[in-house]
Scaffold this active site. Structure first.
Site, PDB file in Angstrom:
ATOM      1  N   CYS A 198       0.928  -1.146   0.059  1.00 13.89           N
ATOM      2  CA  CYS A 198       0.366   0.132   0.583  1.00 13.89           C
ATOM      3  C   CYS A 198       0.698   1.516   0.315  1.00 13.89           C
ATOM      4  O   CYS A 198       2.041   0.793   0.715  1.00 13.89           O
ATOM      5  CB  CYS A 198      -0.911  -0.033   1.139  1.00 13.89           C
ATOM      6  SG  CYS A 198      -0.136  -0.486   2.795  1.00 13.89           S
ATOM      7  N   GLY A 255       0.622 -17.341  -5.396  1.00 18.14           N
ATOM      8  CA  GLY A 255       0.214 -17.293  -6.615  1.00 18.14           C
ATOM      9  C   GLY A 255      -0.224 -18.292  -7.583  1.00 18.14           C
ATOM     10  O   GLY A 255       1.098 -18.756  -8.455  1.00 18.14           O
ATOM     11  N   GLY A 277      -6.280 -18.540  -3.187  1.00 19.53           N
ATOM     12  CA  GLY A 277      -6.992 -17.107  -3.115  1.00 19.53           C
ATOM     13  C   GLY A 277      -7.671 -17.403  -4.411  1.00 19.53           C
ATOM     14  O   GLY A 277      -9.439 -17.489  -4.373  1.00 19.53           O
ATOM     15  N   THR A 278      -7.733 -17.314  -5.671  1.00 17.99           N
ATOM     16  CA  THR A 278      -8.218 -17.009  -6.947  1.00 17.99           C
ATOM     17  C   THR A 278      -9.397 -18.373  -7.134  1.00 17.99           C
ATOM     18  O   THR A 278     -10.513 -18.102  -7.455  1.00 17.99           O
ATOM     19  CB  THR A 278      -7.561 -16.511  -8.579  1.00 17.99           C
ATOM     20  OG1 THR A 278      -6.603 -15.720  -7.957  1.00 17.99           O
ATOM     21  CG2 THR A 278      -8.406 -16.569  -9.455  1.00 17.99           C
TER      22      THR A 278
END
Length: 318
Positions: A143, A256, A278-279
């Protein structure tokens, strides 16, 4: 696939997959990745959170509530997904008061994924979230640092180390630094946070990408650029995990593009101690359980008594 059930009709945890990561005991080596699993409660109808998930890294938290970015936030790409959510969340204090009590009903470690716009913000997050029910921190340094021209904390060893140092000072919980691949030398940054007391590394965060609508000649995402995840990033993630694993002594959470058990095993062979998914969970809400089954099947078929035997076990090409 393993379809055994215990006396309560639930699938038992795989003993050969149980691990200890940075002092956090997990029933399997799979973390539900931050930003793709909500706060975990959203998946309770699809997964047995207490037995089928190793740990949950909750939706990214910030010192104050955020509405996130305007416009289109998610776009599918070939073999991947772009997102620019903008860290929409209720804020750290609201999480502790309203959401964490519900999560504590499940027997699964909870990692607080934290972000802030300055060093003081990270200090506040570490103090506010060092409470019962939080097992550790996954520190997002991708961030912008508002006091340094908007440059992300994670792009320089100095700023990454500064964040790690303040979080380490403000908590006794495990500090896992999440590294960005959008840098010139990720090994240098890994070494810098190791020197400042990080307990572990989480990698990789998303790659920066974009999509264009040729009909309108406009960007697809409201924020112009977004984070690329999914199978498209897997070769890059594997390479970076392998490079960092050769250079530091800290345990690594690799991620990843992990879509199945074979993908997860690849990351462990490259040097990851555990993995994060995740995805895949956005494609199939039961992905984590299915990936764990695939990892167990690989161990059984290849005479591996415990999955930890695979960590860093990559053999030379010749």
């Amino acid at each position: 696939m393993d379809h055994e059930k215990d006396l309560n009709g639930k699938k038992p945890a795989h003993k050969e997959l149980a691990v200890d990561f940075c002092g956090i005991k997990m029933k399997n080596p799979i973390v539900a990745a931050s930003g793709t699993f909500g706060f975990g409660l959203e998946y309770a109808d699809y997964l047995d959170l207490s037995n089928e998930v190793g740990a949950i890294s909750v939706k990214g938290l910030t010192p104050k509530a955020r509405n996130g970015n305007e416009g289109t936030r998610i776009a599918e790409t070939p073999s991947g997904l772009l997102n620019c959510i903008g860290l929409e969340n209720p804020g750290a204090e609201a999480f502790v008061e309203h959401i964490l009590p519900e999560l504590k009903k499940y027997d699964v470690p909870i990692l607080a994924n934290i972000s802030a716009a300055d060093i003081d913000g990270y200090a506040f997050m570490a103090q506010t979230l060092s409470v019962e029910g939080v097992a550790g921190f996954e520190v997002n340094i991708s961030c912008p640092n508002v006091k340094n021209g908007g440059m992300a904390f994670g792009v320089s060893a100095e700023s990454a180390a500064a964040v790690c140092k303040i979080v380490r000072e403000k908590t006794n919980l495990p500090v896992i630094m999440k590294l960005s691949p959008n840098v010139t030398d990720i090994v240098e940054i890994a070494k810098a946070v190791e020197a400042e007391g990080a307990d572990g590394i989480s990698m990789i965060n998303t790659l920066l990408g974009m999509a264009i609508d040729v009909k309108t000649r406009r960007p697809v995402l409201g924020n112009l650029y977004g984070g690329l995840s999914g199978p498209a990033v897997k070769p890059v993630a594997l390479r970076l995990v392998h490079q960092v694993a050769q250079a530091i002594d800290l345990p690594i959470m690799g991620m990843g593009g992990i879509m199945n058990g074979t993908d997860a095993i690849e990351f462990m062979l490259a040097g990851a101690d555990i993995v994060s998914v995740g995805t895949a969970s956005m494609v199939d809400p039961r992905a984590i359980a299915l990936i764990a089954d695939g990892m167990k099947q690989y161990c059984n078929e290849n005479g591996v008594a415990h999955v930890s035997e695979l960590v860093g076990a990559l053999q030379p090409y010749r």
